[in-house]
Design a protein around this motif. Structure first.
Motif, mmCIF file in Angstrom:
data_model
loop_
_atom_site.group_PDB
_atom_site.id
_atom_site.type_symbol
_atom_site.label_atom_id
_atom_site.label_comp_id
_atom_site.label_asym_id
_atom_site.label_seq_id
_atom_site.Cartn_x
_atom_site.Cartn_y
_atom_site.Cartn_z
ATOM 1 N N LEU A 55 3.298 3.373 -7.249
ATOM 2 C CA LEU A 55 4.417 3.596 -6.052
ATOM 3 C C LEU A 55 3.497 3.473 -4.827
ATOM 4 N N LEU A 56 4.278 2.559 -3.765
ATOM 5 C CA LEU A 56 3.528 2.269 -2.774
ATOM 6 C C LEU A 56 4.716 2.527 -1.505
ATOM 7 N N GLY A 57 4.137 3.042 -0.413
ATOM 8 C CA GLY A 57 4.694 3.183 0.865
ATOM 9 C C GLY A 57 4.451 2.096 1.539
ATOM 10 N N VAL A 58 5.421 1.383 2.151
ATOM 11 C CA VAL A 58 5.075 0.165 2.971
ATOM 12 C C VAL A 58 5.706 0.074 4.462
ATOM 13 N N ASN A 117 0.367 1.930 2.090
ATOM 14 C CA ASN A 117 -0.084 3.264 1.326
ATOM 15 C C ASN A 117 0.114 3.355 -0.216
ATOM 16 N N TYR A 118 -1.011 3.587 -0.799
ATOM 17 C CA TYR A 118 -0.762 3.852 -2.374
ATOM 18 C C TYR A 118 -0.433 5.596 -2.627
ATOM 19 N N ARG A 158 9.850 0.744 3.613
ATOM 20 C CA ARG A 158 10.303 0.944 2.246
ATOM 21 C C ARG A 158 9.347 1.518 1.213
ATOM 22 N N LEU A 159 9.836 1.910 -0.001
ATOM 23 C CA LEU A 159 9.224 2.278 -1.036
ATOM 24 C C LEU A 159 9.070 1.197 -2.083
ATOM 25 N N MET A 160 8.052 0.890 -2.673
ATOM 26 C CA MET A 160 8.242 -0.124 -3.869
ATOM 27 C C MET A 160 7.273 0.443 -4.988
#
Length: 124
Positions: free
Chosen positions: A85-88, A94-95, A73-75
């Protein structure tokens, strides 16, 4: 495995042939059990879809969350009045970057608000 199941099913049919009321009781029990399992799965799906913000604090806030796959997901989170924005994924977080223009916080669905209010009043 399926052969064993069919053999056991055949023996259970012989056992209930003498008393049809027992077979009806077992069928009633099985349909009730199936109904309970369906209700549990439905409630789990609703909770997952509603995604209430139960873990929000005053210093860290999830502004938006968008599923990309089953576990990815993107958070967008808010820290120190800035949104990031983070990639989880299941293995890493990942930042990606800091948003220049902040997004407004997403509204919680009405049903999630009602459940949240119920939980707050029941804790008091």
């Amino acid at each position: 495995m399926s052969v064993l199941f069919l053999v056991l099913l055949g023996f259970s049919g012989f056992a209930f042939a003498a008393n049809p009321a027992d077979a009806q009781n077992v069928m009633t029990m099985m349909t009730s059990l199936l109904g309970v399992v369906i209700v549990i799965l439905l409630l789990a799906w609703l909770v997952k879809k509603l995604n209430p913000q139960l873990g929000a604090s005053e210093h860290f806030k999830v502004v938006r969350s968008m599923p990309l796959g089953t576990k990815e997901r993107l958070m967008i989170i808010e820290l120190d009045d800035k949104q990031h924005l983070l990639g989880v994924t299941p293995n890493s977080i990942n930042y990606l970057y800091q948003l220049e223009k902040p997004l407004p916080q997403a509204e919680m669905p009405m049903m999630a608000k009602g459940i949240s209010e119920l939980l707050k009043t029941s804790k008091k």
